[in-house]
Structures are given as C-alpha cells and as structure tokens.
Motif scaffolding. Structure first.
Motif, PDB file in Angstrom:
ATOM      1  N   HIS A 239       0.849  -1.206   0.000  1.00  0.00           N
ATOM      2  CA  HIS A 239       0.000   0.000   0.000  1.00  0.00           C
ATOM      3  C   HIS A 239       0.876   1.245   0.000  1.00  0.00           C
ATOM      4  O   HIS A 239       2.095   1.164   0.189  1.00  0.00           O
ATOM      5  N   ASP A 241       0.706   4.949   2.066  1.00  0.00           N
ATOM      6  CA  ASP A 241      -0.048   5.538   3.175  1.00  0.00           C
ATOM      7  C   ASP A 241      -0.924   6.657   2.621  1.00  0.00           C
ATOM      8  O   ASP A 241      -0.465   7.489   1.836  1.00  0.00           O
ATOM      9  N   HIS A 307       4.793   0.078  -0.019  1.00  0.00           N
ATOM     10  CA  HIS A 307       5.516  -0.699   0.985  1.00  0.00           C
ATOM     11  C   HIS A 307       4.585  -1.741   1.601  1.00  0.00           C
ATOM     12  O   HIS A 307       3.363  -1.644   1.493  1.00  0.00           O
ATOM     13  N   ARG A 322       3.411  10.426  11.095  1.00  0.00           N
ATOM     14  CA  ARG A 322       2.902  10.922   9.817  1.00  0.00           C
ATOM     15  C   ARG A 322       2.494  12.386   9.897  1.00  0.00           C
ATOM     16  O   ARG A 322       2.107  12.874  10.955  1.00  0.00           O
TER      17      ARG A 322
HETATM   18 FE   LIG Z   1       2.170   2.129   5.638  1.00  0.00          FE
END
Ligand SMILES: [Fe+2]
Ligand SMILES: O=C(O)CCC(=O)C(=O)O
Length: 517
Positions: A239, A241, A307, A322
């Motif tokens: 995926h 993020d 990743h 994040r």
């Molecule tokens: Fe991730």
C-alpha cells in the motif's frame, strides 16, 4: 459520457492492463527482490530507493530507548490496541494488525473509510494523571525526536545530490525535498495543490502516530503470503499511506518483543518491503528490522513507491509518524463548519426557529455540513464502540457539542422541507431540488452504517467493541424534528420538484409528507 469519467475510465483500463501484466510476470516467477546482503543492493537503493533510510538503535537517545518499550507495553496492557474494521473494495474487513492513534490534541486521521480519533500526547495545563497519559507523552517525545532526525536525513540527501537541479530533471521518484521557507507561513487552506512539495519543516511536522501491534502467534490470524515476489507472510499488504500531506515523510520505529527462554520460538525477522509503484522491471527490496531500529520514507517516497510489512516470528510494535492532511480532520475545523451552517438559523419573535435565508447556496451549505458532521464525525466516533469512547474521554464533550449543533441542523432541514411545501411552485421546487440529493445521501449513508457489520460479524464481537448507532431514534419520537428514516420526506420532496410535479400531478394529493410537525 463526460470528459472526466472518460478520462477515469481510460486510467482504470490502463491500471487494469498493468495489473494483468504484473500478474502474468508473477506467474512466470520473474519478479526479483534484493536483500541487504545482495551485492547489488546498495546501488539499487541509491538509484531507485534514494529516499529510504534505515537507521540503527543509536539514532534514538538512550533514555528514550529505555522508555519506549515501557510505553508501548503500557498501552498494550491497558487494551488500547485493536483490530480496526475498515472498508476494502466495499467489504468490511478487519485489519490483521491492531492499532491505536496518538497525536496532536483534537486531530483525526482517516484511512480506508475509518476516522481514527487521536489520543493526545500532551495535556495542556493538567498534570499527567495515569500511566497511559505518561506513555502517550513518551510517544510524543519520540515524535519530536523523529522530526529532528527526518530533517537531518533530508538535508543530507539533498546535499548528496551534486547538482541541485537534477532532482527536478530526474523525476518525482528521486526528488528530495526543497527547503522553501516562504511557504511555511501559509495556512492549511492556502496550501498549494498536491503537485508542489512541502518545505522540509512542513513535510516532517508529524501530527499523528499510528501505532501497530501484532503477535504472529495469535491463532485468530491467518496471514496472506506476499503475492508478487514471495517475500513471506504479510502483516500489512502492499500500500501507499493515504491521507498524508503529499511529499511528506513517514518515520517508523520498530520494536520486537523478545521471548526469553522460549527456545522453540521462531526468531525470523520482521521486514519492510518496498517496490516502485506499477514497475515490474525494478527489483523490489526487503529490509530486515532489528528491535530498536527505525526507518524513514523520506519526502515523496510514499507517493511513488509502495511498501508492505513481512511478519517475523515474534510480537512486534511499530510507531508510524505521519503528517496527516487534516485540513478537514481537526475538531476546530468541524466546529467552524457547524458554526457556518448554524449562521442561517434565526429565531422568530415567539422564540421559534426560522431560516434566515432560503437562498439555494445557503441551504446547500447547511445540508452539506449536516451530512459531514453526521457521517464524518458523530457516527465515525460512536461506531467504534464504548471502549473507544471511554479511552478518548477528552473527545466526548466535543462530540456531544457537535451533536447538539447537528440537532439544530435537523430543525433547519425540517424548516426547509416545510418551506418547499408551502411556497409557490417555482420557489418550492427550487428548495426541493437543493434538498433532495442531500436527503438521499443521508438516507443511504444511514443505511450503510446500519449495514456495516453483518449479523455474523456482530455475533463474534466483544460487547466493548459493538457499534453504537448514535444518533439513532424511533421514527415516531416527537422530540426529534424529523424521523430517522427519511423515505417519506424524500418522496415528498421528489413530488415538489418541477420534474416530480410534471410526472405525478395526478397522485400528488395522496403523498402527504410524513415528518413530525
Ligand atoms: Fe504504511
Ligand atoms: O509496521 C510498519 O513497519 C509499517 C506499517 C505500515 O505500513 C502502516 O501502518 O501503514
């Protein structure tokens, strides 16, 4: 077909073709991946994974290294990690990893249709009251430290480039971030659209930490094998993020729980896998992670690469720091929106509610915000169950306040529906045209919430995690301005629209609206 949908269709077909090609390469066993012991690993990383950094334990101060395992175990011990129910391809599924979100007060992070409400890592004026608050504070300390480390790594990467312009000419996959101080002062709504990179400070200003936990020995888990390269069992599938400020860094701390004395235990490493999105020529890579180590997806790596996480033999935590794009994801944001909607609510001399304006754009705005606060905030919060609410006690009064605002918006919808019915044809149908799509959406989304969990899933859920449908009421509850089920009102509004009048003149008499007056 509109230009936009044609373009989307072409893009989808393009993606489908690439996916088919990828799968046929997989079937031929051609996709290669390298590990750090491969002689070409370093040069591949430099060339195709330049913005990936893998750092040893020593990148974190010793005192923090000692506090972190304690903090993570406290959160785990107090039951803060749970497997989220998310939407994948329209299906409600449970993530194999358990998660919790810690972050800036009043911040949320949405992924796969689920809004997570951050447990704050700082507490304003009040003293730390519990182990859990202390643990969140430690995660906050790591977050501050990772901001500094990420900035240093980005500056080093930028310096490694011999010619500064080369980062533009080499394409997005390789561009480190530029330092552009004059962009730092811009507010969220003024930020340029997604094509421009944030400054180093903006792109590392981590506002949330999504923490993952998984024990691969948990008998409830059935991990899927990595499908393209054969990397091993996946804790997190491939995926990118989502919902991050584009071009922002993701920093990850890795902690595996040692199982001392258990000689039978599997000591295989946890690993992070990386691949260039939609590229079957470039080999993938997989990097084993030792406890206490960190890795960084710097700058735009997350936008250009995918990743995954390959499960090792032992239980493991990872903290993922994040920069959530929370232009529409903070409490002050939704409070401002509600205020905006309620600015069209006035009072008559007798103290009754009235709409200040019946102009289409005012009604449109109120109805949009009505749906936003109901489905993006209230239902998202309560659907995650009673334990979720207890853990987020600082959010509860705010949610109650939003619900009071939402209740006033129910009055506003009711007033608009009444006006649509009493005004002359032209004006009435103009109001109905504005209301209809919002009412239809509200009705559909309410049903989606009720249907999110199948009876079979509900049977297996612990009471603490059962969805709470709030706000929910009986259709004949006279304390509510409108019924929960909007079907009758929707039929009524359909008839009031011009189109409805033309096609159903004959039966309009029999279609009394059925809302509470
Ligand atoms: Fe991730
Ligand atoms: O656990 C990790 O190393 C990364 C997890 C991840 O990719 C995620 O939570 O999005």
């Amino acid at each position: 077909m509109s230009k936009m949908s044609k373009k989307r269709q072409n893009e989808d077909q393009g993606k489908e073709l690439k996916r088919k090609k990828l799968l046929s390469e997989v079937a031929r066993g051609k996709l290669q991946f390298l590990m750090p012991d491969h002689p070409d690993f370093k040069s591949l990383m430099r060339e195709k994974y330049f913005n990936f950094a893998h750092e040893p334990c020593s990148c974190i101060p010793t005192s923090l290294q000692e506090e972190l395992p304690w903090a993570l175990n406290i959160l785990h011990h107090h039951g803060y990690f749970y497997r989220d129910w998310v939407k994948v391809k329209g299906q409600t599924v449970q993530t194999p990893v358990s998660r919790t979100l810690i972050g800036e007060p009043e911040t949320t992070y949405k992924y796969l249709g689920l809004r997570l409400f951050a447990i704050p890592w700082c507490f304003g004026d009040h003293q730390v009251e519990s182990e859990v608050e202390l643990a969140c504070g430690i995660i906050g300390k790591l977050n501050d430290h990772f901001k500094a480390v990420s900035r240093k790594l980005l500056l080093e990467r930028a310096a490694e480039k011999t010619e500064p312009e080369s980062c533009i000419s080499q394409g997005a996959a390789q561009s480190p971030l530029h330092h552009s101080p004059n962009e730092e002062t811009k507010s969220c709504s003024e930020q340029k659209p997604t094509t421009c990179s944030p400054s180093i400070e903006e792109g590392t200003d981590f506002n949330v930490v999504l923490i993952n936990y998984m024990d691969p020995k948990d008998p409830d888990l059935r991990l899927k094998a990595e499908p393209y390269y054969g990397m091993g069992p996946l804790a997190v599938s491939w995926h990118m993020d989502s919902n991050l400020v584009q071009g922002s860094t993701v920093a990850v701390y890795n902690h595996t729980c040692s199982s001392d004395g258990d000689s039978s235990s599997d000591s295989s490493d946890w690993m992070v896998g990386l691949k260039v999105s939609w590229d079957i020529e470039t080999p993938g890579v997989v990097v084993p992670l030792q406890t206490g180590e960190s890795y960084f997806m710097l700058g735009d790596l997350n936008d250009t690469h995918q990743h995954c996480v390959v499960a090792g033999g032992q239980a493991r935590f990872s903290t993922t720091h994040r920069v959530a794009d929370c232009c529409q994801g903070t409490l002050p944001y939704i409070q401002r929106r509600c205020k905006e909607a309620l600015s069209n609510l006035g009072e008559t001399e007798n103290g009754e509610y009235k709409l200040t304006s019946l102009a289409a754009d005012h009604l449109e705005l109120t109805e949009t915000i009505h749906n936003e606060v109901e489905f993006e905030w209230l239902r998202q919060f309560w659907m995650q169950g009673s334990r979720h609410a207890v853990e987020r006690k600082s959010w509860v009064p705010a949610m109650e306040h939003l619900e009071a605002d939402w209740h006033k918006m129910e009055h506003m919808t009711k007033l608009a529906v009444e006006e649509a019915n009493v005004l002359d044809d032209e004006e009435g149908s103009a109001i109905a045209e504005v209301l209809l799509p919002h009412l239809e959406e509200r009705q559909k989304l309410r049903q989606d919430c009720l249907d999110k969990f199948s009876p079979k899933i509900l049977e297996t859920m612990h009471a603490d995690f059962l969805p709470i449908h709030r706000p929910k009421w009986e259709d004949d509850d006279l304390s509510r301005p409108l019924p929960f089920d909007l079907s009758n009102i929707i039929s009524n509004m359909r008839l009031v629209t011009k189109h409805g009048k033309k096609s159903c003149i004959s039966d309009s008499e029999s279609s009394d609206s059925d809302y509470h007056s």
